[in-house]
Design a protein around this motif. Sequence first.
Motif, PDB file in Angstrom:
ATOM      1  N   THR A 109     -14.364 -23.504 -17.600  1.00 53.18           N
ATOM      2  CA  THR A 109     -13.554 -22.876 -16.538  1.00 53.18           C
ATOM      3  C   THR A 109     -13.914 -23.350 -15.144  1.00 53.18           C
ATOM      4  OG1 THR A 109     -15.098 -21.042 -16.263  1.00 53.18           O
ATOM      5  CG2 THR A 109     -13.347 -20.758 -17.898  1.00 53.18           C
ATOM      6  N   HIS A 132     -12.817 -17.795  -8.230  1.00 51.08           N
ATOM      7  CA  HIS A 132     -11.817 -18.018  -9.281  1.00 51.08           C
ATOM      8  C   HIS A 132     -11.214 -19.396  -9.023  1.00 51.08           C
ATOM      9  CE1 HIS A 132     -12.460 -13.833 -10.152  1.00 51.08           C
ATOM     10  NE2 HIS A 132     -12.115 -13.507  -8.921  1.00 51.08           N
ATOM     11  N   GLN A 136      -7.974 -19.919 -11.993  1.00 47.40           N
ATOM     12  CA  GLN A 136      -8.304 -19.212 -13.226  1.00 47.40           C
ATOM     13  C   GLN A 136      -9.467 -18.258 -12.957  1.00 47.40           C
ATOM     14  OE1 GLN A 136      -8.471 -20.270 -17.740  1.00 47.40           O
ATOM     15  NE2 GLN A 136      -9.850 -21.665 -16.717  1.00 47.40           N
ATOM     16  N   SER A 137      -9.385 -17.076 -13.558  1.00 49.49           N
ATOM     17  CA  SER A 137     -10.386 -16.046 -13.288  1.00 49.49           C
ATOM     18  C   SER A 137     -11.773 -16.431 -13.792  1.00 49.49           C
ATOM     19  CB  SER A 137      -9.959 -14.739 -13.961  1.00 49.49           C
ATOM     20  OG  SER A 137     -10.958 -13.762 -13.770  1.00 49.49           O
ATOM     21  N   ALA A 161      -6.527 -18.310  -6.144  1.00 46.73           N
ATOM     22  CA  ALA A 161      -6.117 -17.572  -7.344  1.00 46.73           C
ATOM     23  C   ALA A 161      -5.323 -16.298  -7.064  1.00 46.73           C
ATOM     24  CB  ALA A 161      -7.358 -17.249  -8.168  1.00 46.73           C
ATOM     25  N   VAL A 164      -3.625 -14.045  -9.982  1.00 44.75           N
ATOM     26  CA  VAL A 164      -4.193 -14.387 -11.292  1.00 44.75           C
ATOM     27  C   VAL A 164      -4.771 -13.144 -11.964  1.00 44.75           C
ATOM     28  CG1 VAL A 164      -6.120 -15.605 -12.397  1.00 44.75           C
ATOM     29  CG2 VAL A 164      -4.683 -16.767 -10.727  1.00 44.75           C
ATOM     30  N   ARG A 255       2.356 -23.847 -14.147  1.00 46.24           N
ATOM     31  CA  ARG A 255       1.876 -23.737 -15.537  1.00 46.24           C
ATOM     32  C   ARG A 255       2.668 -24.677 -16.449  1.00 46.24           C
ATOM     33  NH1 ARG A 255       0.940 -18.336 -14.278  1.00 46.24           N
ATOM     34  NH2 ARG A 255       3.075 -17.737 -14.711  1.00 46.24           N
ATOM     35  N   ALA A 290      -6.984 -23.346 -20.191  1.00 45.53           N
ATOM     36  CA  ALA A 290      -6.683 -21.978 -19.743  1.00 45.53           C
ATOM     37  C   ALA A 290      -7.205 -21.034 -20.813  1.00 45.53           C
ATOM     38  CB  ALA A 290      -5.184 -21.804 -19.552  1.00 45.53           C
ATOM     39  N   LYS A 293      -5.083 -17.890 -22.070  1.00 45.32           N
ATOM     40  CA  LYS A 293      -3.674 -18.194 -22.331  1.00 45.32           C
ATOM     41  C   LYS A 293      -3.092 -17.405 -23.504  1.00 45.32           C
ATOM     42  CE  LYS A 293      -0.525 -22.026 -23.044  1.00 45.32           C
ATOM     43  NZ  LYS A 293      -0.343 -23.466 -22.974  1.00 45.32           N
ATOM     44  N   TYR A 300      -2.162 -15.953 -16.404  1.00 45.88           N
ATOM     45  CA  TYR A 300      -3.507 -16.256 -16.891  1.00 45.88           C
ATOM     46  C   TYR A 300      -4.126 -17.438 -16.148  1.00 45.88           C
ATOM     47  CZ  TYR A 300      -0.685 -19.587 -19.519  1.00 45.88           C
ATOM     48  OH  TYR A 300       0.222 -20.554 -19.866  1.00 45.88           O
ATOM     49  N   HIS A 301      -3.306 -18.256 -15.543  1.00 45.60           N
ATOM     50  CA  HIS A 301      -3.789 -19.415 -14.779  1.00 45.60           C
ATOM     51  C   HIS A 301      -2.651 -19.802 -13.845  1.00 45.60           C
ATOM     52  CE1 HIS A 301      -5.879 -23.010 -13.710  1.00 45.60           C
ATOM     53  NE2 HIS A 301      -6.569 -23.176 -14.831  1.00 45.60           N
ATOM     54  N   TYR A 303      -2.950 -22.613 -11.784  1.00 46.07           N
ATOM     55  CA  TYR A 303      -3.074 -24.054 -11.521  1.00 46.07           C
ATOM     56  C   TYR A 303      -2.896 -24.418 -10.055  1.00 46.07           C
ATOM     57  CZ  TYR A 303      -3.275 -24.767 -16.524  1.00 46.07           C
ATOM     58  OH  TYR A 303      -3.658 -24.743 -17.827  1.00 46.07           O
TER      59      TYR A 303
END
Length: 391
Positions: A109, A132, A136-137, A161, A164, A255, A290, A293, A300-301, A303
Amino acid sequence: MKVPLLDLKMQYQSIKSEIDAAIFKVIESQYFILGPEVKALEEELLKYLNCNYAIGVSSGTDALLIALMAIDIQPGDEVIVPTYSFFSTAGVVSRLNATPVFADIDPITFNISPNEIEKRITNKTKAIIPVHLYGQSADMQPIIEIAKKYSLFVVEDGAQAIGVQYKDGRTVGTIGDIGCFSFFPSKNLGCFGDGGLVATNNKELADRLKILRMHGAEPKYYHKIIGGNFRLDALQAAVIRVKLKYLDSWSQRRRENADLYTKLFIENNLAEEARKINLDAKNKVLLPKAIYKDGKLRNYHIYNQYIIQVEKRDELREFLTNEEIGTEIYYPVPFHRQECFAELKYNDSDFPVSNFVAEHSLALPVFPELTEEQIKFVVEKIKEFVNHKEQ
Ligand SMILES: *Cc1c(COP(=O)(O)O)cnc(C)c1O
């Protein structure tokens, strides 16, 4: 075919009339500092993030700085940050004469590794700043557990993020004590200059943040504490309010672009999926992953960046530049290798993951308006490079 890393002109053209009208409205009102436009944005953002308080500030960096001021970080305090992030995450700690303590990241990640945090806790540790990164977290659950165990504050750096979700469905920036966001033009929700936001569910912290934003005064000219000018411009707020309506659809497009890259890399037999231990990218392209996902998350992401890792990164970048494909290296120098932090005397070998990522990562264009043809072209060119290198 030209493929820029980011094309903000296309985004502006698609919403030009709305943006121009919103800016014109602020100009007509001549209300430039905070006021109704900033208030309205704050209301919209606390709903969007699902938190109790959202406070517009002057930049993402200032969001982090004011957050650390709000939790009363003092000279000599230690704040744990990932060694691999944008400079602000560590810079704000040093600006308060506190000590940034660096921790290595997770190879999948790129976010701070919870195991590395606990190792670095001392009796001076006051806070943790998980970032993040790339949209992404970070893994918040173990981080919150560590923070509870040692009575530490958690300030989330959500600059890349906004919107997110963590695996439990909560929005990043609302899980720790204070969440920080940036509206720098290249972020997913960017304004026309500098801007930022702090978010919190804690009324006491929210009150302190609001006072700190206006020189620590409450009421005006009566200074309880020492703050600064950390205000968000009404003009920027007006721009962000227009863009907020499109944010989720833009992040969805990002995404889709990311998924198309991943699919094409796999189809072309170039892909090596990110793994826990093996950091060897060989003649393959290590793809971003991800990790949330497969849950039921909407975001969830997002990008903010699509990051690949390759063995001959600098050569690939030069090759792509010659093909008029824009790329960027985030971040070539982790904090423990920065000249300004040399006096902290970190041992380079304590950060193998960050060192590897800093030496191999390359951001590819992933912005919402990118076309399928452009993405295909980028993958084709990377294939050409990798195959040529194999011979
Ligand atoms: C952009 C960014 C910041 C700083 O935001 P500014 O608005 O440019 O001051 C902080 N942290 C991270 C991770 C960022 O990407």
